[in-house]
Design a protein around this motif. Structure first.
Motif, PDB file in Angstrom:
ATOM      1  N   GLN A   1       0.840  -1.188   0.000  1.00  0.00           N
ATOM      2  CA  GLN A   1       0.000   0.000   0.000  1.00  0.00           C
ATOM      3  C   GLN A   1       0.875   1.238   0.000  1.00  0.00           C
ATOM      4  OE1 GLN A   1      -1.529  -1.192   4.145  1.00  0.00           O
ATOM      5  NE2 GLN A   1      -1.948   0.981   4.103  1.00  0.00           N
ATOM      6  N   ALA A   2       0.264   2.398  -0.201  1.00  0.00           N
ATOM      7  CA  ALA A   2       0.975   3.672  -0.145  1.00  0.00           C
ATOM      8  C   ALA A   2       0.274   4.563   0.870  1.00  0.00           C
ATOM      9  CB  ALA A   2       1.005   4.330  -1.515  1.00  0.00           C
ATOM     10  N   ILE A   3       1.082   5.219   1.705  1.00  0.00           N
ATOM     11  CA  ILE A   3       0.569   6.054   2.783  1.00  0.00           C
ATOM     12  C   ILE A   3       1.196   7.436   2.653  1.00  0.00           C
ATOM     13  CG2 ILE A   3       0.522   6.362   5.292  1.00  0.00           C
ATOM     14  CD1 ILE A   3       0.966   3.246   5.411  1.00  0.00           C
ATOM     15  N   ALA A   4       0.403   8.487   2.838  1.00  0.00           N
ATOM     16  CA  ALA A   4       0.910   9.852   2.821  1.00  0.00           C
ATOM     17  C   ALA A   4       1.003  10.348   4.255  1.00  0.00           C
ATOM     18  CB  ALA A   4      -0.009  10.753   1.996  1.00  0.00           C
ATOM     19  N   SER A   5       2.186  10.803   4.662  1.00  0.00           N
ATOM     20  CA  SER A   5       2.408  11.310   6.016  1.00  0.00           C
ATOM     21  C   SER A   5       2.878  12.765   5.924  1.00  0.00           C
ATOM     22  CB  SER A   5       3.468  10.452   6.719  1.00  0.00           C
ATOM     23  OG  SER A   5       3.754  10.968   7.995  1.00  0.00           O
ATOM     24  N   TYR A   6       2.069  13.670   6.444  1.00  0.00           N
ATOM     25  CA  TYR A   6       2.368  15.100   6.411  1.00  0.00           C
ATOM     26  C   TYR A   6       2.946  15.521   7.754  1.00  0.00           C
ATOM     27  CZ  TYR A   6      -0.836  15.052   2.405  1.00  0.00           C
ATOM     28  OH  TYR A   6      -1.453  14.781   1.217  1.00  0.00           O
ATOM     29  N   SER A   7       3.920  16.426   7.740  1.00  0.00           N
ATOM     30  CA  SER A   7       4.500  16.937   8.986  1.00  0.00           C
ATOM     31  C   SER A   7       4.666  18.448   8.914  1.00  0.00           C
ATOM     32  CB  SER A   7       5.888  16.328   9.242  1.00  0.00           C
ATOM     33  OG  SER A   7       5.800  14.957   9.469  1.00  0.00           O
ATOM     34  N   HIS A   8       4.372  19.100  10.025  1.00  0.00           N
ATOM     35  CA  HIS A   8       4.603  20.534  10.133  1.00  0.00           C
ATOM     36  C   HIS A   8       6.095  20.798  10.332  1.00  0.00           C
ATOM     37  CE1 HIS A   8       0.384  21.572  10.195  1.00  0.00           C
ATOM     38  NE2 HIS A   8       0.162  20.645  11.123  1.00  0.00           N
ATOM     39  N   PRO A   9       6.561  22.004   9.984  1.00  0.00           N
ATOM     40  CA  PRO A   9       7.986  22.329  10.149  1.00  0.00           C
ATOM     41  C   PRO A   9       8.473  22.053  11.569  1.00  0.00           C
ATOM     42  CG  PRO A   9       6.887  24.061   8.916  1.00  0.00           C
ATOM     43  CD  PRO A   9       5.809  23.125   9.413  1.00  0.00           C
ATOM     44  N   GLY A  10       9.641  21.404  11.648  1.00  0.00           N
ATOM     45  CA  GLY A  10      10.273  21.113  12.929  1.00  0.00           C
ATOM     46  C   GLY A  10       9.765  19.878  13.642  1.00  0.00           C
ATOM     47  N   MET A  11       8.700  19.268  13.144  1.00  0.00           N
ATOM     48  CA  MET A  11       8.112  18.122  13.838  1.00  0.00           C
ATOM     49  C   MET A  11       8.908  16.842  13.595  1.00  0.00           C
ATOM     50  SD  MET A  11       5.842  19.532  15.581  1.00  0.00           S
ATOM     51  CE  MET A  11       5.416  18.019  16.393  1.00  0.00           C
ATOM     52  N   VAL A  12       8.974  16.016  14.658  1.00  0.00           N
ATOM     53  CA  VAL A  12       9.646  14.721  14.601  1.00  0.00           C
ATOM     54  C   VAL A  12       8.578  13.638  14.676  1.00  0.00           C
ATOM     55  CG1 VAL A  12      11.204  13.145  15.811  1.00  0.00           C
ATOM     56  CG2 VAL A  12      11.738  15.588  15.704  1.00  0.00           C
ATOM     57  N   LYS A  13       8.698  12.644  13.804  1.00  0.00           N
ATOM     58  CA  LYS A  13       7.860  11.446  13.855  1.00  0.00           C
ATOM     59  C   LYS A  13       8.801  10.264  14.018  1.00  0.00           C
ATOM     60  CE  LYS A  13       3.874  13.032  11.247  1.00  0.00           C
ATOM     61  NZ  LYS A  13       2.940  12.714  10.154  1.00  0.00           N
ATOM     62  N   GLY A  14       8.740   9.629  15.129  1.00  0.00           N
ATOM     63  CA  GLY A  14       9.629   8.504  15.418  1.00  0.00           C
ATOM     64  C   GLY A  14       9.607   8.279  16.905  1.00  0.00           C
ATOM     65  N   TRP A  15      10.266   7.332  17.325  1.00  0.00           N
ATOM     66  CA  TRP A  15      10.915   6.227  16.643  1.00  0.00           C
ATOM     67  C   TRP A  15       9.917   5.127  16.352  1.00  0.00           C
ATOM     68  CZ3 TRP A  15      15.672   7.094  14.965  1.00  0.00           C
ATOM     69  CH2 TRP A  15      16.479   7.992  15.637  1.00  0.00           C
ATOM     70  N   HIS A  16      10.039   4.482  15.182  1.00  0.00           N
ATOM     71  CA  HIS A  16       9.208   3.352  14.778  1.00  0.00           C
ATOM     72  C   HIS A  16      10.107   2.153  14.519  1.00  0.00           C
ATOM     73  CE1 HIS A  16       7.281   7.077  13.270  1.00  0.00           C
ATOM     74  NE2 HIS A  16       6.188   6.512  13.744  1.00  0.00           N
ATOM     75  N   LEU A  17       9.612   0.966  14.844  1.00  0.00           N
ATOM     76  CA  LEU A  17      10.351  -0.281  14.617  1.00  0.00           C
ATOM     77  C   LEU A  17       9.366  -1.355  14.170  1.00  0.00           C
ATOM     78  CD1 LEU A  17      13.108  -1.848  15.032  1.00  0.00           C
ATOM     79  CD2 LEU A  17      12.187  -2.509  17.250  1.00  0.00           C
ATOM     80  N   HIS A  18       9.743  -2.115  13.143  1.00  0.00           N
ATOM     81  CA  HIS A  18       8.913  -3.210  12.648  1.00  0.00           C
ATOM     82  C   HIS A  18       9.674  -4.520  12.783  1.00  0.00           C
ATOM     83  CE1 HIS A  18       6.377  -0.101  10.978  1.00  0.00           C
ATOM     84  NE2 HIS A  18       7.405   0.380  10.288  1.00  0.00           N
ATOM     85  N   SER A  19       8.931  -5.609  13.026  1.00  0.00           N
ATOM     86  CA  SER A  19       9.566  -6.931  13.121  1.00  0.00           C
ATOM     87  C   SER A  19       9.491  -7.695  11.810  1.00  0.00           C
ATOM     88  CB  SER A  19       8.924  -7.757  14.236  1.00  0.00           C
ATOM     89  OG  SER A  19       7.581  -8.045  13.916  1.00  0.00           O
ATOM     90  N   VAL A  20       8.494  -7.381  10.974  1.00  0.00           N
ATOM     91  CA  VAL A  20       8.298  -8.070   9.697  1.00  0.00           C
ATOM     92  C   VAL A  20       8.290  -7.071   8.537  1.00  0.00           C
ATOM     93  CG1 VAL A  20       6.694  -9.484   8.345  1.00  0.00           C
ATOM     94  CG2 VAL A  20       6.982  -9.931  10.793  1.00  0.00           C
ATOM     95  N   GLN A  21       7.648  -5.962   8.737  1.00  0.00           N
ATOM     96  CA  GLN A  21       7.407  -4.986   7.671  1.00  0.00           C
ATOM     97  C   GLN A  21       8.687  -4.344   7.154  1.00  0.00           C
ATOM     98  OE1 GLN A  21       4.098  -2.205   8.232  1.00  0.00           O
ATOM     99  NE2 GLN A  21       5.508  -0.535   7.749  1.00  0.00           N
ATOM    100  N   GLU A  22       8.777  -4.271   5.822  1.00  0.00           N
ATOM    101  CA  GLU A  22       9.806  -3.481   5.154  1.00  0.00           C
ATOM    102  C   GLU A  22       9.163  -2.162   4.770  1.00  0.00           C
ATOM    103  OE1 GLU A  22      10.511  -6.028   1.807  1.00  0.00           O
ATOM    104  OE2 GLU A  22      11.943  -7.268   2.907  1.00  0.00           O
TER     105      GLU A  22
END
Length: 182
Positions: free
Chosen positions: A66-87
């Motif tokens: 699938q394709a996902i769109a992720s928008y972020s405001h200036p200076g914003m951090v999105k993380g930390w994320h970790l997957h066990s199977v997903q690439e």
């Protein structure tokens, strides 16, 4: 600012970080991570960028679900994320981001290695992230950033293949998201 009085003092000063790849900081690229520069085709009508061919074996694109769109405001951090199977495949199509990776795979030759990858309108590229690597983004531009994420696993709210850490308060990843002034 203190004046350097001798070459011995000069030699004791911090050396600059060096980009071994354009827009990349790290001692080495984390094992299994792939970076592909993307071409932008421009003319008087505008411009076009091919994000990903799903048959691109060099980027392990065949498993994208699938394709996902992720928008972020200036200076914003999105993380930390970790997957066990997903690439994950990430492409920033609007703005500029800093993508930070931390290899959390104990059996990896690059276990504990950090990478910073700068990408977006000024440096278009796709990044492939295998499972077991913490990743996060920071919008380093002055407007909204848009990152297209293309995971290899369908999102399942009953069995989410994602774990999260605070980007600023954790005991696992030795990283400061602030801009490094040199």
């Amino acid at each position: 600012m203190a004046q350097v009085l001798s070459m011995n003092e000069y030699d004791e000063m911090d050396r600059p970080r060096i980009q071994t790849l354009p827009g990349f900081y790290g001692d080495s690229l984390i094992e299994g991570v792939l970076i592909k520069s993307l071409d932008v085709f421009s003319d008087e009508r505008g411009y076009l960028m091919e994000i990903m061919r799903f048959n691109d074996e060099s980027m392990n694109a065949g498993e994208i679900k699938q394709a996902i769109a992720s928008y972020s405001h200036p200076g914003m951090v999105k993380g930390w994320h970790l997957h066990s199977v997903q690439e994950d495949h990430l492409v920033c199509v609007t703005g500029m981001i800093k993508l930070v990776l931390y290899d959390y795979r104990e059996d990896s030759p690059t276990y504990g290695v950090l990478n910073e990858i700068f990408m977006g309108e000024r440096n278009p590229r796709a990044v492939f992230i295998p499972p077991g690597i913490f990743h996060g983004t920071k919008n380093i531009g002055s407007g909204i950033s848009l990152v297209i994420g293309m995971p290899s696993v369908y999102y399942d709210p009953d069995n989410v293949d994602e774990r999260r850490l605070s980007p600023t308060d954790n005991d696992i990843i030795p990283y400061d998201w602030e801009c490094r002034l040199e």
